[in-house]
Structure formats: structure tokens, C-alpha cells
Design an enzyme around this catalytic site. Sequence first.
Site, PDB file in Angstrom:
ATOM      1  N   GLY A 117      -9.486 -51.892  86.960  1.00  0.00           N
ATOM      2  CA  GLY A 117     -10.270 -51.127  87.922  1.00  0.00           C
ATOM      3  C   GLY A 117      -9.825 -51.449  89.333  1.00  0.00           C
ATOM      4  CB  ALA A 118     -10.308 -53.127  91.942  1.00  0.00           C
ATOM      5  CD  GLU A 127      -9.260 -61.132  91.597  1.00  0.00           C
ATOM      6  OE1 GLU A 127      -9.302 -62.138  90.872  1.00  0.00           O
ATOM      7  OE2 GLU A 127      -9.401 -59.962  91.154  1.00  0.00           O
ATOM      8  CG  HIS A 181     -16.126 -57.420  91.686  1.00  0.00           C
ATOM      9  ND1 HIS A 181     -16.987 -57.873  90.711  1.00  0.00           N
ATOM     10  CD2 HIS A 181     -14.898 -57.899  91.339  1.00  0.00           C
ATOM     11  CE1 HIS A 181     -16.322 -58.596  89.825  1.00  0.00           C
ATOM     12  NE2 HIS A 181     -15.040 -58.627  90.192  1.00  0.00           N
ATOM     13  CD  GLU A 182     -11.664 -56.359  92.705  1.00  0.00           C
ATOM     14  OE1 GLU A 182     -10.952 -57.375  92.743  1.00  0.00           O
ATOM     15  OE2 GLU A 182     -12.204 -55.952  91.652  1.00  0.00           O
TER      16      GLU A 182
END
Length: 844
Positions: free
Chosen positions: A253-254, A256, A289-290
Site C-alpha cells: 500500500g505504501a 516508509e 501511518h507512513e
Amino acid sequence: MAKITRLYDLFQPEHYDIFLDISRETKHFRGKTVIQGIAQQTEIALHQKDLEVKVVYVNDEKTPFEIDSANEVIRLQLSQAGNVTLTVEYEAELTDSMMGIYPSYYEVDGVQKQLVGTQFETTFARQAFPGIDEPEAKATFDLAIKYDEHDGETILSNMPEIKVVDGIHYFDTTVKMSTYLIAFAFGDLQSKMTKTTSGVQVGVFATKAHQAQELDFALDIAKRSIEFYEEFYHTAYPLPHSWQLALPDFSAGAMENWGLVTYREAYLLLDPKNTALETKQLVATVIAHELAHQWFGDLVTMQWWDDLWLNESFANMMEYVAIDAIEPDWHIWEMFQTSDVPAALQRDATDGVQSVHVQVQNPAEIDALFDGAIVYAKGARMLVMVRALIGDEALRTGLKQYFNNHQYGNAKGADLWAALGEAAGIDVGAIMHSWLEQPGYPVVNVEVVDGQLTISQQQFFIGEGQNAGRQWQIPLKGNYEVVPQILDQPTLSLGDYQQLRNENGQPFRLNVGNESHFIVHYAKDLLADILGALGQLGAIDQLQILQDLRLLAEGNQISYAEIVPLLEKFADSSSAVVNDVLYRLAGDLKKFVQPDSEEEANLQKFFNQLSAKQVQRLGWKTRTAESNDDQLTRPYVLGAALYAKNPEAILAAHELFEQNQNQLSNLSADIRSYVLSNEVKNFNNERLFNQLMEQYRQSTDPSYKADLSRALTATTNEKQIKAIIEKFEDASTIKPQDLRAWFRGLLANAKGQQLTWDWIRNDWKWLEDTVGGDMEFNTFITVIANIFRTPARLEEFKAFFEPKLQTPGLTREITMDIKVIEGRVKLIQAEKAAVNTAIEKIIA
């Protein structure tokens, strides 16, 4: 496959100089990596994967080496231990697996273009450069990249670019960090920039296939999230910039990456003029979140992958803390209750599920750790329990100390508990040990025994479960003062029930606020007392009642037939979270009916009864200044009305389609998928199918593409179903990252299930080759298990997947999913008659 040997024990890198010369045209790159570090012995190794190593130098002397492909290493023999400089020259190919260094493909004005980017988590940095590719092996990095550059292109990395010499882009030295967080990307990009109040430069980058305004929302959320975290953590953002980059092809999804966060386009870019509130909330929480990871995961990193929860669970909680602070009107914790909580409770009730903290040895098992329902959702719920126990002040104080103690280094779970426990003055570690190390969760039974209000705990299972006598330290959060803060024993008597009831003047309840990871099974008279006071309960408390009843029915501790008459009590709620769980529970009843049967017709009538008043109240079009709850509730009730085949709803959706058929993307995003699906189900023809498929190919709006996918997979036309399946392996139509949603849509479609199931069995090797390195690969199996419900399908599932039980990374998933289907099959056989009788009585 061999067990993991920790290479960091043999060699500790301190600094990397990495040069890469990358050709998009040939999909090939050359590299030279110089590593300064300390060898603990004369036999050492570096990670590599699929690198064609040309030469290795040790302290400038050419040295023999051995490639051990099975263990993904280069083995070296040194003349002596101590300080050493290693130089490796090599070549390799760009991948199309969305791992390592890889191209993303997209079109602008009909011209195909490439954007090259990276994905190094978990163990894919070794596909780009040799090194010690383990979280504990933190070092500083100097990165220099040359590529087949065109005018106007942009190149990005973790740190700012400091110079360009002879076409080589040099980036500033990084802070001390783990290899899996290194990132870079280059291509024809657009961007928007701003600065935080503390001077951090924030940017959002995307291809020029998108409209400029699609970057605005993310830029605003990113800026305000960083400002919030700096204040909440009492710790400054440690880098000069924070880039957010949307990649057209992205497996997760992503991700960091420190200073260069990468995202699927669907989780970063959106049209501010026509995006559903639910989608805005989702995108905002992904960004938050990231960015939470930039401290928790990047500044302080887990020591080994068994503590992955340290990164993910915490970021999952903090995304809600941050968005709640910067967008308080969204009441974002309600989204936590309707997404993370049910996912965790469902998954964690299957015997054999992993614990939050889980040992990992085999490299292939690392990706299997990324069980979203456990490491993300359950872990976040654990931390929500901690936050409720110690309060925000102690949480922030403890975090500041945790960052001070471990910044630019690594930590274990015990380090976090120690910092929080010291700040709060309680032994947090002792309380949380039972939640971290044990799989599953308890059901707390509440009953009156010989006049005494009695509570007891035991592990809760959906399907067959082996009772291992597990006990938990449960934060009870009761509404009577007599309830202790923690239940740490199997059974507890709270005193004379009638006296307690009279003194408190309200029904007895546990887990008020639904913050603790357990469910409650009230005896019938106690549940009746609660339901009699339903109007006095808030939305989360009403959600919790339905949530727990649903799970108890799934676990065969009560009958679904007992729940059916209760649903209408909740049908008029104006709360989105109550409607979410109400229609989730109503949707569960679909498994007890066969398509196109009399039982399904009865269930459709029941859906119509549940939704009719709300459909009339809300209608199809958003009204000026309507509440967030109404915006979020509308899709639930319209979806119910369409399932019910309500003729007025079908006609209203058809009229909206006709009014917008020349510009379907302009349909209001919160109802668009329902309008499109209705058209495919009830007014389908070849022209419509081709129109929607072509719009899917052409659109760059991720939200609209998802709506089109949901609509197209609803077709009952066999020719169209075959046409969709033929596109499963055509990346120019359906990108591999999006395939799971198409697969799920057709598999859940009764008319498409057989052909879709045949495809995955016949083409499993293609799927494995295409997305097998993806941490979401095994969720294709989860999707199947969540849909199959007949004895025949169970046997077919076992016949296909049991021979794959020894495949690294798939063993747990296959074992659990067999249990999931077995449990569902037994539940349907046991409950079907009673459930359908209960529905008949309601609609009579």
C-alpha cells in the site's frame, strides 16, 4: 531453504558509497559499492540477490569470492579481522516484480512512459547493492546515480541532491539507517511543495498522467501530520525533507522509506472535487501511518523481523491519533472500529494464527509476517489498550525517552514496554506479555451464578480450536466500580448481582468503548437488560453489541437465528458505525442462502425492510451540509436496497447512469460503484461492458478504477466473465498490483466462481512468478478461503493447496484457511434451517 545466518554478527558496516548506472532502455544497471566496516572474523559474507558480481576488492586488493545463491550471499575470506574496506563491482537487471529496482509503466496522451523506483523491504535491497541487508545493520550511505536521463526529468532519494557531475546525481550523506529504508526514483514527475512550521520541506510527487489538484490533499495531510508528530513525540523530524511519491506500479500500500515515502497512487492521490469521505479518510490514515514510521521504525528500528509489530502496530495506532488531532470532525476512531477491529477479531479467532510477536528464521517467512489483521490491526489494538491504561501524558513521556535511548539504533519490544512502564509507574510489559506472545484472544463470559455476578475467561475460536488453557491479563473497562482494572485469573465473582444492579441503575457492561481485544458473552437475561436500554448507549457501544453477537454466532456459541430479530432494533440509527456493523452482520446471512432461491428472495425482502426508511431519508444525492454520518451511511443502505432488488432503487440508479453516461466519472464518488454495478447487473449489454472496460484502461483516477472493477466483476454474462479472466495476465489492462481485487470480485460472483477458480488453479505458476515476491501474495489464498462455503469447494481447496503446505511462507496460511472453510461449512449445515426460518418470521 537454509535457515537465516545473521551476517551482522560477522561484519558490521559503518558506511556505504553506492554508485549505480541505470538504463531504462535495456532494463540493466551497473553498480559499484564500497563498504567500510568492521569484520569480526576472517570469514564474512555480504547479501546479494541476482547480482552478477564482476570483481571484489578487500582494502584495494582483488580478492576471490564465492556466490552462494541459495543463501543470497557473497562469501569472502579476509587475511585478518578488524577495519576493512570492501569494494564490489557488479551488474544486474531491473525487475518487473515490483521488488528491488523496477520500472512502473503508465501512459500520458497515449504514449507509454516509465518511472523507475525501488522497494527494498523486506530483503530486496540486496537486489540493488551488496551489503548486510538486516535491520540491525545500520550505516550511513552516500548514493550516486546515473541514468538515461531526458530533459525535465526528476530524481529523488532519501536525502537532498547536492550536485550533478557528468550526468551523475550525488545525494547528501544519509543519517544512520537500515538498508531496507534506502529509496530512489526518477522519471518525468510533477510536484507540489510546502514547509512545516519547523522548516521541513514537504513535497508530493506524481506522474504527469494526473491532474495537478490531485496532489493537494496529500500535501496538506503530510505537512500537518509531521507537525503533529514533532509535537506529540517531543522529537524533531530528523531529515531536511519528506517526499511523498506515488508509483504507478507498487506491490504494497505504501512504504516508509526515510525521507522518500512511496505509495500506490490509490493511497496518495485523489480528486478533491469528487472523492468519497471514506476514501479521503483512508488516504489520510495511510499518509499518517507512513509518517509515523519516520520516527517509529526509521529513527528507531526493530532489531530483527520478529519485532515487526514494533514498527507496524505502533504506526497503525498513531495514524488514528494523528488524524483525530488534525481532522477532529471526522471522528476517525470510528473508522478504526469498523476496519481494524473486526479484521483483528475475525482473523485472531482462527486456531493456528500467528502471535503478534513471532519467531522467524527462513527468509521466505519474513514476508509472511505481514499479516495485516495481526501485526497491524491486533497490534494496534494492543497499543490502544496500553494508551487507555496509562494515558497520553505517560505515553508521550515514555516515547520521548524511548527515542532518546534508541535513536539511530535498534530496539526490541521490551525496550518500549520499559520506557512506557517507567513513565506510567506500572509494569506494562507484564500486562502486555500475554497479548504479545500468545495467539488468539478471550471471550469473557458474564452470568449470574447463585445470585453472584460472575465473569470468566477462555480462548475464543471460530471453527475448531485446540484449547491450550491460555489466559490473558484483560483490561476489563467495566461500567460498575466493583470491576477490577485487570482480570488476570480464570474466574472472578463480583458480588450480589441484584444489589449491584440496583446501586448502579444501569445494565452491567464490560469493554466500554470497545478498546480491549476481547469479546463479551452475556447470559440471555443480562443481554436483554442491555438491549432494553439500547437508546441510552452511544454508537460505539451499540456497534460493540452487534460485533460481539456476530462473532459469538460465527463461533457457534449462540445461533445466528437469535440475532436476526434483533437487527431491526438498529435499522434506524443515524450512526455510520452502527450501520456498518449492521449491514456487515446482515451480509453474513447471505452464506445461508443459495443464489436465485426462495431463501434468497426472503433475505432480499429482509434487506428491504432494514433499509427502506433510511433510503427514503437519505436518497441518492448528497445534500448541502449533511453530516459525515449521513455521507458514510448512504452507501450501506443503497447497497442493501439494490441487493433487495428494490425496483425504485434500481430505477433511480439507472436514471443516474443515463444522466451521466457521457461522463461517468462525474457520478458522485460515494454512490458511483452502486450505480455502475446496478447497470451491469440489470441493464447489461456488450456496448456497456466495452465502454466500462475501456474507461478502466484509460482512467488514471484510482477511486474510479476501483468502482469500475467492482461493477465489471458483477456481470452474469459468461462471455464477459471469460473476457475479464483473459485480461488477468494482461498488465496493460489489469496491473498485477490490482489483480487481487478483480480476482476476488469474480470469485465472489456465483456466475463467475467456477471459471475464476479454474484460472487460479491452472495458472498458479504464472501468479507465483508474477507476484510471488510480494508480501500480499499469500492473501490470494485468504480471499478464496473467505468466499468458499460448500463441502465440494472445501475438498477442491484442500486438493489444490495441501500439496503446497511445505512452500515457505504459505504453510500457516494454507493450514489456517482450511480451518476457516471447514468452520464455515459446518456452521452453514448446522444453522441454515434455523436462520431461514427466522428470516421468514421477520418478513411475514
